[in-house]
Structure formats: C-alpha cells, structure tokens
Design a protein around this motif. Structure first.
Motif, PDB file in Angstrom:
ATOM      1  N   PHE A  46       0.826  -1.208   0.000  1.00 23.80           N
ATOM      2  CA  PHE A  46       0.000   0.000   0.000  1.00 23.80           C
ATOM      3  C   PHE A  46       0.861   1.259   0.000  1.00 23.80           C
ATOM      4  CE2 PHE A  46      -3.140  -3.111   1.368  1.00 23.80           C
ATOM      5  CZ  PHE A  46      -4.259  -2.709   0.632  1.00 23.80           C
ATOM      6  N   LEU A  47       1.979   1.228   0.697  1.00 23.44           N
ATOM      7  CA  LEU A  47       2.858   2.388   0.726  1.00 23.44           C
ATOM      8  C   LEU A  47       3.565   2.574  -0.617  1.00 23.44           C
ATOM      9  CD1 LEU A  47       3.948   4.638   2.567  1.00 23.44           C
ATOM     10  CD2 LEU A  47       5.817   3.094   3.203  1.00 23.44           C
ATOM     11  N   GLY A  48       4.113   1.483  -1.156  1.00 19.85           N
ATOM     12  CA  GLY A  48       4.854   1.571  -2.415  1.00 19.85           C
ATOM     13  C   GLY A  48       3.986   1.996  -3.580  1.00 19.85           C
ATOM     14  N   ASN A  49       2.845   1.317  -3.762  1.00 22.44           N
ATOM     15  CA  ASN A  49       1.954   1.670  -4.863  1.00 22.44           C
ATOM     16  C   ASN A  49       1.302   3.029  -4.635  1.00 22.44           C
ATOM     17  OD1 ASN A  49       1.721  -0.722  -6.871  1.00 22.44           O
ATOM     18  ND2 ASN A  49       1.640  -1.701  -4.867  1.00 22.44           N
ATOM     19  N   GLY A  50       1.042   3.366  -3.357  1.00 29.09           N
ATOM     20  CA  GLY A  50       0.483   4.686  -3.058  1.00 29.09           C
ATOM     21  C   GLY A  50       1.442   5.802  -3.413  1.00 29.09           C
ATOM     22  N   ILE A  51       2.739   5.609  -3.140  1.00 32.92           N
ATOM     23  CA  ILE A  51       3.737   6.624  -3.491  1.00 32.92           C
ATOM     24  C   ILE A  51       3.823   6.789  -5.002  1.00 32.92           C
ATOM     25  CG2 ILE A  51       6.221   7.109  -3.504  1.00 32.92           C
ATOM     26  CD1 ILE A  51       6.345   5.929  -0.686  1.00 32.92           C
ATOM     27  N   ILE A  52       3.801   5.662  -5.727  1.00 31.59           N
ATOM     28  CA  ILE A  52       3.821   5.731  -7.198  1.00 31.59           C
ATOM     29  C   ILE A  52       2.642   6.553  -7.705  1.00 31.59           C
ATOM     30  CG2 ILE A  52       3.551   4.381  -9.315  1.00 31.59           C
ATOM     31  CD1 ILE A  52       6.273   3.960  -8.215  1.00 31.59           C
ATOM     32  N   LEU A  53       1.452   6.285  -7.196  1.00 33.10           N
ATOM     33  CA  LEU A  53       0.264   7.027  -7.617  1.00 33.10           C
ATOM     34  C   LEU A  53       0.366   8.493  -7.236  1.00 33.10           C
ATOM     35  CD1 LEU A  53      -2.500   4.429  -6.661  1.00 33.10           C
ATOM     36  CD2 LEU A  53      -1.850   5.122  -8.966  1.00 33.10           C
ATOM     37  N   HIS A  54       0.913   8.764  -6.064  1.00 30.15           N
ATOM     38  CA  HIS A  54       1.017  10.152  -5.594  1.00 30.15           C
ATOM     39  C   HIS A  54       1.948  10.980  -6.482  1.00 30.15           C
ATOM     40  CE1 HIS A  54       1.117  13.528  -2.835  1.00 30.15           C
ATOM     41  NE2 HIS A  54       2.442  13.445  -2.777  1.00 30.15           N
ATOM     42  N   VAL A  55       3.126  10.440  -6.791  1.00 27.82           N
ATOM     43  CA  VAL A  55       4.073  11.228  -7.587  1.00 27.82           C
ATOM     44  C   VAL A  55       3.574  11.405  -9.017  1.00 27.82           C
ATOM     45  CG1 VAL A  55       6.048  10.578  -6.158  1.00 27.82           C
ATOM     46  CG2 VAL A  55       5.500   9.203  -8.164  1.00 27.82           C
ATOM     47  N   ILE A  56       2.865  10.405  -9.541  1.00 28.10           N
ATOM     48  CA  ILE A  56       2.308  10.547 -10.892  1.00 28.10           C
ATOM     49  C   ILE A  56       1.206  11.603 -10.900  1.00 28.10           C
ATOM     50  CG2 ILE A  56       0.959   9.372 -12.688  1.00 28.10           C
ATOM     51  CD1 ILE A  56       2.535   6.830 -12.046  1.00 28.10           C
ATOM     52  N   ARG A  57       0.441  11.683  -9.831  1.00 24.82           N
ATOM     53  CA  ARG A  57      -0.657  12.651  -9.768  1.00 24.82           C
ATOM     54  C   ARG A  57      -0.152  14.084  -9.619  1.00 24.82           C
ATOM     55  NH1 ARG A  57      -3.540  15.240  -5.858  1.00 24.82           N
ATOM     56  NH2 ARG A  57      -2.310  14.241  -4.210  1.00 24.82           N
ATOM     57  N   ILE A  58       0.864  14.297  -8.787  1.00 24.80           N
ATOM     58  CA  ILE A  58       1.263  15.678  -8.462  1.00 24.80           C
ATOM     59  C   ILE A  58       2.294  16.247  -9.430  1.00 24.80           C
ATOM     60  CG2 ILE A  58       0.778  15.309  -6.019  1.00 24.80           C
ATOM     61  CD1 ILE A  58       3.818  15.190  -5.561  1.00 24.80           C
ATOM     62  N   ASP A  59       3.039  15.382 -10.125  1.00 26.27           N
ATOM     63  CA  ASP A  59       4.109  15.859 -11.012  1.00 26.27           C
ATOM     64  C   ASP A  59       3.609  15.851 -12.460  1.00 26.27           C
ATOM     65  OD1 ASP A  59       6.455  16.423 -12.397  1.00 26.27           O
ATOM     66  OD2 ASP A  59       7.704  15.273 -11.013  1.00 26.27           O
ATOM     67  N   ARG A  60       3.492  17.016 -13.050  1.00 24.93           N
ATOM     68  CA  ARG A  60       2.957  17.123 -14.410  1.00 24.93           C
ATOM     69  C   ARG A  60       3.879  16.471 -15.443  1.00 24.93           C
ATOM     70  NH1 ARG A  60      -1.330  20.271 -15.117  1.00 24.93           N
ATOM     71  NH2 ARG A  60      -0.861  20.481 -17.341  1.00 24.93           N
ATOM     72  N   ALA A  61       5.148  16.282 -15.107  1.00 22.64           N
ATOM     73  CA  ALA A  61       6.061  15.606 -16.034  1.00 22.64           C
ATOM     74  C   ALA A  61       5.635  14.161 -16.276  1.00 22.64           C
ATOM     75  CB  ALA A  61       7.486  15.657 -15.483  1.00 22.64           C
ATOM     76  N   PHE A  62       4.872  13.605 -15.350  1.00 23.49           N
ATOM     77  CA  PHE A  62       4.425  12.226 -15.490  1.00 23.49           C
ATOM     78  C   PHE A  62       3.049  12.107 -16.146  1.00 23.49           C
ATOM     79  CE2 PHE A  62       7.099  11.554 -11.495  1.00 23.49           C
ATOM     80  CZ  PHE A  62       8.213  11.192 -12.239  1.00 23.49           C
ATOM     81  N   HIS A  63       2.491  13.204 -16.607  1.00 26.24           N
ATOM     82  CA  HIS A  63       1.183  13.171 -17.253  1.00 26.24           C
ATOM     83  C   HIS A  63       1.346  12.818 -18.725  1.00 26.24           C
ATOM     84  CE1 HIS A  63      -0.708  15.892 -13.914  1.00 26.24           C
ATOM     85  NE2 HIS A  63      -0.197  14.765 -13.462  1.00 26.24           N
ATOM     86  N   GLN A  64       1.766  11.594 -18.960  1.00 22.65           N
ATOM     87  CA  GLN A  64       1.955  11.060 -20.303  1.00 22.65           C
ATOM     88  C   GLN A  64       1.646   9.569 -20.288  1.00 22.65           C
ATOM     89  OE1 GLN A  64       6.217  10.900 -21.484  1.00 22.65           O
ATOM     90  NE2 GLN A  64       6.568  12.146 -19.646  1.00 22.65           N
TER      91      GLN A  64
END
Length: 321
Positions: A46-64
C-alpha cells in the motif's frame, strides 16, 4: 418434493453455510508471529503503490501515456491486495478461519477480476512501449487520454464479464459438506477440488478464461516484444538501441514477476498433488504478494524520473517537518 429455490440454487445441505480457509495448517500456534511478515508486506504494497500514484498525480512531467499505464497497474495491484487482506489478516491475526459462501464468492470475484486486469494492463503497457519506440513522434497523439481511458474501461469490463460465468457455475455445485480450503484466500483452482458433483463445465469454463486472458495476453506480449526488437535493430546507433531497450527493462521485470509465479502455481495445482504442502502454500503466497511488492520497487529504482521525484517528495516532506 424440491422447492423451486432448491432446484435453482442447489440444496442447502449440499452447500455449507461457511467455508474454512487454512493459512498454514501445521503452524497454527505460530500464526501471530506469521502475521508479522504478512502485515509488513501489506504495508509495503500500500505504501509503495500509493507513493507511485502520488508522484504521478502531483508531477505534471508524469502526465503522459507510459505513466498513466503505470498508475493503472498500481491501482490494480492495490485492488488485488485489498481483496485478500480481510481473510489473510483475519486468519493470522485473530484466528478467524470461517467465511460465508457469499463472502467467498465476493472475494473470488474481486481478486480474480483484478488479477485478470493486471494481465491486460501488462499487455497494454507492452503496446505502449511498442508505439513509443516504433513511432515516437506520434506517440502522444496515438495514445491520448481518451484512448487510455477507453482501454482501462474495456480491461475492467472484460475481466468482470469473464468472472460471472464462473460464479454462476460454482453457485450450483453440490459440496456435500466438503468445505476446507488449503489457502488463506479463495482461489478458483483450489475451490474446484471440493465439489462432489460434475465439475467438467467449471473446468472447461476455467480453461477458457485462462486461455483468453493469461494465454492470449502472454502471446500478444511476446509478439509486441518481437516487434520492438525488430524496430530497435533498425536503429542505426548502438546508443540509440540501448536507450530504446532501456525503457522496456522495468516492464519486462513486471511481466516476469507476474507470469512466473502464476504459471508455477497453476502447474502445481494440476500436476503437483504429491508436492509438499509447504511448497504449495509458499508458492500461493508468492503468487499473491510478489508482484505488488516488487513492482513499485523495480519502477522506483529503474525509472530515473520516478526515483528522482520520490526523492524530491520525501525531501520536501522532511524539510516541512
């Protein structure tokens, strides 16, 4: 004289009110200690996958596209873990082993649906890598947000629709009092050993589901990588070939982490009846926990952008404290 309800749903005496899930049957006295690694694994998941989801959501560089598919994989792995957590922790923390038939069917439906979705998402990710390498200039115009959303919806609907016939067939099987399962969660290949009636329709339907999900998906993933390799070999520079292949390393690891335990467990259930129960239990838990534990670690280490974003996020949180 049978009532209409008994004819349609099966006689109550043939379907136990509850089923018994067995964690590790020969270590009941040690279950509280065994719960520690399970709790740790759920925390990592839950922590690992949650962190992945969090950084993808907040960092616009990952919006691809690549990272949208990674987010979808993280969601699915959270779904698999959330489906099994109630029974696994109930057994090892509280010694609760009985579960109602309806709850069993609900857990099996959700768990297997998410597992099928994970296979489909891995296939979608291989298509993503092929498009990125074959046509990098059109990559974002081909895999648009509506396209990715449509793929996600299709994956979810396909997985759930494949599970409904299995539930319907199981509902109508006579169990004749047999109600002890060998794992800490409901696995269809484990459950199908209990009924005293004709299970051939279930086996045929199960084989169809396995072939149309894992079988077809794995074949198409191999085809995708054959096309990727053919495209990479057409790149003139060795450095360009390496960069292209390096973008696929994390996905190849995810495919191996998913399919190797799944194939091993399937072979054990079909051909390994004389194998040690300890080995079968261990492989069942590897199949359940290994992919959602390992994938966030692999993507965090092998994908430099995600690694750097996680470091920046954790550093920012620490400085705020």
């Amino acid at each position: 004289m049978k009532s209409l309800r008994d004819i349609f749903y099966g006689s109550i005496e043939f379907t136990p009110a509850t089923f018994t899930l067995v964690g590790i049957s020969w270590l009941e006295a040690e279950q509280i200690w065994i719960s520690i690694p399970f709790c740790l694994m759920y925390t990592i998941i839950f922590l690992g996958n949650g962190i992945i989801l969090h950084v993808i959501r907040i960092d616009r560089a990952f919006h691809q596209p690549m990272y949208y598919f990674l987010a979808l994989l993280a969601y699915v792995e959270l779904g698999v873990s959330a489906s099994t957590m109630p029974t696994v922790l109930s057994i090892f923390l509280f010694g609760i082993t009985d579960i109602s038939f309806g709850s069993c069917l609900l857990q099996m439906f959700s768990m297997h649906s998410f597992i099928f979705m994970e296979s489909d998402v891995l296939l979608a990710m291989s298509v993503d890598r092929f498009v990125a390498i074959y046509s990098p200039l059109r990559y974002k115009t081909i895999l648009t947000i509506p396209c990715i959303t449509g793929m996600g919806v299709a994956i979810a609907l396909r997985s759930m629709m494949l599970m409904f016939p299995l539930l319907f067939l199981l509902k109508h099987l006579p169990f004749c009092g047999h109600k002890t399962l060998t794992h800490s969660y409901w696995l269809h290949s484990d459950l199908i050993k209990l009924p005293c009636g004709d299970t051939r329709p279930n086996s045929i339907m199960g084989l169809f589901v396995i072939t149309s999900t894992f079988g077809l998906d794995s074949l198409l993933i191999v085809v995708s990588y054959v096309l990727i390799l053919h495209t990479v070999l057409g790149i003139a520079s060795g450095a360009g070939q390496w960069r292209a292949l390096n973008t696929c390393v994390s996905h190849i690891c995810a495919v191996l982490v998913y399919y190797v335990p799944m194939i091993s467990l399937s072979l054990m259930h079909r051909f390994g009846r004389r194998l040690s129960p300890l080995l079968q239990t261990a492989m069942a838990n590897v199949y359940l926990f290994f992919p959602p534990v390992v994938n966030p670690i692999v993507y965090s280490i092998k994908t430099k952008e995600i690694h750097n974003s996680i470091v920046r996020t954790l550093t920012r949180k620490r400085s705020e404290v």
